[in-house]
Design a protein around this motif. Structure first.
Motif, short mmCIF file in Angstrom:
data_model
loop_
_atom_site.label_atom_id
_atom_site.label_comp_id
_atom_site.label_asym_id
_atom_site.label_seq_id
_atom_site.Cartn_x
_atom_site.Cartn_y
_atom_site.Cartn_z
N PHE A 48 52.33 21.80 2.55
CA PHE A 48 51.13 22.40 1.96
C PHE A 48 51.46 23.43 0.88
N GLN A 49 52.41 23.13 0.02
CA GLN A 49 52.76 24.05 -1.08
C GLN A 49 51.55 24.22 -2.00
N GLY A 50 51.23 25.47 -2.30
CA GLY A 50 50.14 25.73 -3.24
C GLY A 50 48.77 25.77 -2.62
N ALA A 51 48.68 25.52 -1.29
CA ALA A 51 47.37 25.55 -0.63
C ALA A 51 46.96 27.00 -0.38
N ALA A 52 45.66 27.20 -0.12
CA ALA A 52 45.11 28.55 0.04
C ALA A 52 45.69 29.24 1.29
N THR A 89 48.65 29.07 4.67
CA THR A 89 49.91 28.47 5.10
C THR A 89 49.71 27.68 6.39
N VAL A 90 50.40 26.58 6.46
CA VAL A 90 50.49 25.81 7.70
C VAL A 90 51.95 25.46 7.87
#
Lengths: 580, 198
Positions: free
Chosen positions: A460-464, A466-467
């Motif tokens: 999930f790079q760049g997602a709002a 972190t997961v």
């Protein structure tokens, strides 16, 4: 064509020197054409598979997001629709005209059906590769592809319906012209089952793709939930054509490789009838956590009318190995519980493919499928990697493996060619099914952590937000990729062997099989099916549990695994948030 | 007479099955009945069922409901204006309330602050295409379909940070579509282990 052919009656044919069957020249050609296109689809889908694998392996992450979803679409359509259905049409032409000793009743119509399928496939390929159909295999409305995509699928489905109808006509013609005695062989009966399910499936395909095509050109609306319901009548039911065709191939390969007998026609045929009756209800497996349906509908449908189709598979899962054990025992391999298995021709790619197909389909594909298809357990499985983990075990190491295994017999029997690179062919099932077994299990375990399927980047790079999945997930995705690459190597060997054998292979002169022992499967040399005593007498068994004690032990191991996995999942579910 | 599966069956083949076949069919049948019984049984006794309140809803109407929900229970700062996180409103509904969550390419709206062991009716729907509701890290999954309101009675039984990962392909930004739920332990008692969500 080799063999003592001729134009007897009204149709050109040859006599198969191994089985004595009359083979219509047109049946030969049709089988060849369907098999060739199936192999081309397999090659395209296989290359796509490698690209998808190398992207989901996060350490490599090969493709960008656009091409990942595009290639995933290509992979799904080529494998699950084009490869499988072209191959199944070839099986229908084999199980109909060839096994029934009959002509192809409507040659031109069958070729027209083939032509429609090819045109439909080309339209779909064109749309996918040019980025006009980035909608994945399921093409859930309102995600939209360009109209020729839907039109291509419709043409393909109509073509397949025509070939299926010709198969049905063959049954009538063969009966009327008395080309066989008694009842149709069990393999043909399985083929009829597959054909009936194919008709149900393809009608669903037409019922959903015609409105969707009209929606794509802007003349009507399609409800997204209704789409999912009817589309899965195509999407899941087409996998049930596979199941029926695969089981038919199991009986076929059992007879060819170890002289497997049919323990009881009534039991096996009833199991096929259960498939026809109930297996098409499986559309519900994909709708268990959907908003459009209530619990009663979900329970009734997902269980195929109280698991009657599961019962059918459990019956075949017994009768196929039991028939093999009985066949071996009848030919004198009576030692102990598993002497028949130890003495089996493990170097015959038809046999090893059969064993892998039955065991991986049952132990991995079957158990996970029934478990995830449970209404509530689906809450912890839906759209995670557990789902592709399940269906690669069924469709790839089950169905595709069985189809590959039977190809090693079809090449010498139908194409009258020796197998090229036979040493590679011998290890092919081990690579293909072994790799797929590793792949499926690692993928299923990764899914247990909630890792989504059909996802470009699970870091999930760049997602709002972190997961971060457990480090175990990284390892499992790497194992998945490595298992998949081993399977892809096996798939590549299959394509190499079949293409070289069919197009550049050395001919197999009739009656001289013994001279070419190093390039044809063992079963064609020993012809175990011809050595079965034609009596009613059962082999002596040292055990009290009947003539197939080894199989009894195996199926109880299977049942124990099934029960354990099933209840472990209920336990896992009970830890989740309360929801109702 | 013994024969293989690719030979025509001769004569009357409607014969009694072997004893071992009968035993296996009976056991398999009994197991199938167990499989079937487990689902209704879990509806009665289990805490996780995908039943919910199901209704059709126009995407625009659902969006209005989400907006009303934000207006009613939105978290405000000292100046009285709505708190946003990455542009998404933060909402803290009271226990027992109806909660609205909308998927839209490629975000989940709103951000939710919930209480542990409190029950909410979580309404899920989509504004555009199909989305998938996956609760990280506890792996709870539901399909989110445009035009349909899926009202699930949910009781968070663990506290802490949760994510909503979209797990239905919804276009090129699919992998960026992540929402947030925060669950606080306010000392509410745990729901009964049996039928807690009914």
């Amino acid at each position: 064509m080799t063999g003592d052919g001729g134009v007897v009656g009204r149709w050109a044919h040859r006599i198969c020197p191994t089985t004595g069957l009359k083979v219509h020249t047109q049946a030969d050609r049709l089988i060849r054409a369907h098999a060739v296109v199936a192999t081309v689809s397999l090659l395209i889908g296989g290359i796509a598979a490698i690209l998808v694998l190398l992207t989901r392996w996060q350490a490599v992450h090969l493709l960008d997001a656009v091409w990942f979803y595009r290639i995933l679409t290509v992979h799904g359509m080529n494998m699950l629709i084009f490869f499988i259905i072209f191959f199944e049409m070839a099986i229908l032409i084999f199980a109909g005209p060839v096994l029934l000793n009959c002509r192809v009743p409507a040659v031109k119509t069958t070729w027209a059906g083939f032509g429609l399928m090819v045109v439909g496939m080309l339209m779909v390929e064109w749309m996918m590769w040019t980025g006009q159909a980035d909608v994945l295999f399921t093409s859930y409305v309102p995600l939209r592809a360009e109209p020729p995509f839907y039109l291509g699928v419709i043409l393909f489905a109509v073509g397949a319906l025509i070939t299926t109808a010709v198969f049905m006509a063959t049954l009538v013609v063969a009966k009327r012209e008395k080309t066989y005695e008694g009842s149709v062989p069990l393999v043909t009966y399985g083929g009829i089952t597959a054909a009936i399910i194919a008709i149900i499936t393809l009608v669903h395909g037409a019922a959903i793709y015609i409105p969707t095509f009209l929606w794509s050109i802007g003349v009507m609306n399609v409800d997204p939930q209704i789409y999912r319901l009817v589309w899965w009548g195509l999407g899941h039911s087409s996998q049930q054509i596979n199941v029926a065709a695969m089981v038919a191939v199991w009986y076929m390969l059992g007879g060819l490789t170890v002289g497997a007998v049919v323990l009881n026609e009534k039991v096996s045929r009833t199991a096929f009838v259960l498939y026809i009756g109930f297996i098409s209800m499986a559309s519900a497996h994909h709708l268990l956590v959907d908003p459009g349906f209530g619990p009663a509908w979900k329970i009734w449908n997902t269980s195929y009318f109280m698991y009657m189709a599961v019962l059918a598979s459990m019956v075949h899962g017994f009768t196929v190995p039991a028939g093999m054990e009985m066949g071996m025992r009848l030919r004198g391999f009576t030692q102990g519980l598993f002497g028949w298995l130890r003495k089996a021709p493990w170097g015959d790619p038809g046999f090893s493919a059969l064993v892998f197909s039955v065991t991986v389909f049952g132990f991995v594909g079957g158990i996970t499928g029934v478990t995830f298809g449970t209404e509530q357990i689906n809450i912890i499985a839906h759209n995670t990697l557990r789902i592709p983990g399940h269906f690669h075990a069924t469709v790839v190491s089950g169905t595709a493996m069985a189809f590959m295994g039977v190809t090693y017999y079809v090449i010498p029997l139908i194409f009258r060619k020796r197998i090229a690179f036979f040493k590679l062919a011998k290890i092919q099932p081990y690579l293909f099914a072994g790799g797929m077994l590793v792949f499926s299990m690692a993928m299923t375990f990764a899914g247990t952590f909630g890792v989504p399927r059909r996802h470009w980047d699970v870091t999930f790079q760049g997602a709002a937000y972190t997961v971060e999945y457990s480090p175990a997930v990284d390892l499992l995705l790497a194992i998945t990729a490595i298992g998949g690459l081993i399977a892809a190597l096996g798939g590549g060997i299959y394509i190499l062997v079949t293409v070289v054998s069919v197009f550049f292979g050395k001919p197999l002169p009739a009656g001289r099989e013994a001279e070419f022992a190093d390039s044809i499967p063992q079963g064609l040399l020993s012809q175990p099916w011809a050595q079965i005593p034609k009596t009613e007498e059962e082999p002596e068994s040292p055990w009290k549990i009947g003539p197939v004690p080894g199989t009894m032990v195996l199926v109880f191991i299977f049942l124990a695994a099934f029960i354990t996995y099933y209840f472990a999942n209920w336990k896992l579910l009970s830890f989740a948030w309360k929801v109702g | 007479m013994h024969h293989t599966g690719f030979e025509s069956a001769q004569g009357v083949w409607w014969k009694p099955a072997h004893k071992s076949e009968k035993i296996w069919v009976a056991i398999a049948f009994a197991w199938c009945m167990v499989l079937f019984a487990m689902m209704p049984l879990w509806h009665l006794r289990g805490g996780q069922n995908p039943s919910g309140i199901r209704a059709r809803v126009e995407p625009v109407a659902f969006q209005d409901r989400v907006n009303e929900f934000v207006a009613e229970y939105g978290v405000t700062d000292a100046n009285g204006s709505q708190v946003l996180e990455n542009g998404i409103p933060v909402v803290q509904p009271p226990p027992g309330s109806d909660v609205y969550m909308m998927g839209r390419m490629w975000a989940w709206t709103p951000v939710l602050f919930l209480e542990k062991n409190a029950q909410y009716t979580l309404h899920l729907s989509s504004f555009d295409v199909n989305h998938g509701f996956n609760l990280y890290p506890f792996n709870v999954n539901f399909q989110v379909v445009p035009g349909y309101d899926y009202g699930l009675r949910v009781t968070p039984t663990q506290e802490g940070e949760f994510r909503i990962v979209c797990n239905e392909f919804c276009g090129i930004g699919h992998h960026l579509m992540i929402g947030r739920i925060f669950v606080e332990d306010t000392g509410l008692p745990a729901p009964g282990s049996e039928g807690g969500a009914q």
